[in-house]
Design an enzyme around this catalytic site. Structure first.
Site, mmCIF file in Angstrom:
data_model
loop_
_atom_site.group_PDB
_atom_site.id
_atom_site.type_symbol
_atom_site.label_atom_id
_atom_site.label_comp_id
_atom_site.label_asym_id
_atom_site.label_seq_id
_atom_site.Cartn_x
_atom_site.Cartn_y
_atom_site.Cartn_z
ATOM 1 N NE ARG A 1 -2.714 -1.033 3.312
ATOM 2 C CZ ARG A 1 -2.864 -2.064 4.143
ATOM 3 N NH1 ARG A 1 -3.534 -3.132 3.745
ATOM 4 N NH2 ARG A 1 -2.376 -2.030 5.348
ATOM 5 C CD GLU B 1 -1.489 -10.913 17.936
ATOM 6 O OE1 GLU B 1 -2.106 -10.979 19.003
ATOM 7 O OE2 GLU B 1 -2.018 -10.564 16.850
#
Lengths: 182, 182
Positions: free
Chosen positions: B65, B102
């Site tokens: 992006r 994570e």
């Protein structure tokens, strides 16, 4: 600058990488072109000139390398930019189109509200090889009722005959390679 | 238009998607901003105004992006665009930086010849959360001898305190969210 001059300058700026990603394939690395601001402007202008009379309402860029010229063309035309993304990346209601690669299938997705019925859509990518991704993008646009005005790419591997899959649109490339050896 | 006006308009244009990609996370979808050409121009101009005195030589956009605003800012500054890409995408001699997510590690790569020693580099991404990717990009730029002038993002999730990891640079965002609930 003539078109032949621009093609020559672009070929000089695009790096040739033999045996990437696999043996026997010549990768055309356009990151070296992206770094040349003046040449980028010339390339964007040439794509704009070719498609300006087709009056696109929206520019669709194909992830990830199509985002660069896609965003620049959207700005040049003064219209919105919409992304066709790899599977699982887009968060909202979307359409999906799968296509065959050599050893597996892959896919693209497009938000349903990215294209309104009747929108004139210009599809942009960095490179056209067998045109599997461009065809998938085109099918999604048509599913949503968009009208494809064309496909703009920087590099066309013309020995793979991708444009034969896309006969109903205006396919325009700035650089064509006639063999892996070139 | 004041900065507060721009932030409000951007917040209106950015779509809020609860529970994407996983439950409890609010995804900030900027594809709806990308589709608004006038607002894109205002956003690029605001980023340019903030960083123009720092005179970057090159704009580094983070895949995928970050390629959109990265390419537009490179054009606005009249300088080259270089990509930091996910692992395995760049074909030439490169540096790699891994970072912890994570449940797994991920990584970014940068061509060694993308940055010359002493180049002033502006890093661009769409969103800063914990700043793991921005920090990885910054480390690669420093490995190659570049000087980081700053990090430009559209959206900052300020409740994740990413900018504390990047205290040595100018971190500038156009929109800040103070909680997932906002």
């Amino acid at each position: 600058m003539t078109d032949a001059d621009l093609e020559g300058r672009l070929k000089s700026a695009i790096r040739r990488i033999p045996d990437f990603p696999t043996k026997g394939i010549v990768f055309r690395d356009i990151t070296t072109l992206w770094k040349d601001n003046a040449l980028m402007r010339s390339a964007v202008e040439a794509l704009y000139e070719h498609f300006k009379d087709s009056k696109p309402h929206v520019i669709l860029g194909i992830e990830a390398r199509g985002f660069v010229f896609g965003a620049l063309l959207a700005q040049r035309f003064g219209v919105g930019f919409v992304p066709a993304r790899k599977l699982g990346k887009l968060p909202f209601d979307k359409v999906t189109e799968r296509y065959q690669l050599e050893y597996r299938t892959d896919g693209l997705e497009l938000h349903r509200d990215a294209i309104d019925k009747g929108d004139r859509v210009l599809i942009v990518d960095d490179l056209m090889a067998t045109a599997g991704t461009a065809l998938a993008a085109a099918k999604m646009v048509e599913t949503l009722g968009g009208v494809i005005v064309g496909l703009a790419v920087i590099v066309e591997l013309s020995f793979l005959h991708g444009r034969e899959k896309l006969k109903s649109f205006d396919v325009f490339s700035l650089v064509a390679y006639n063999s892996e050896a070139e």
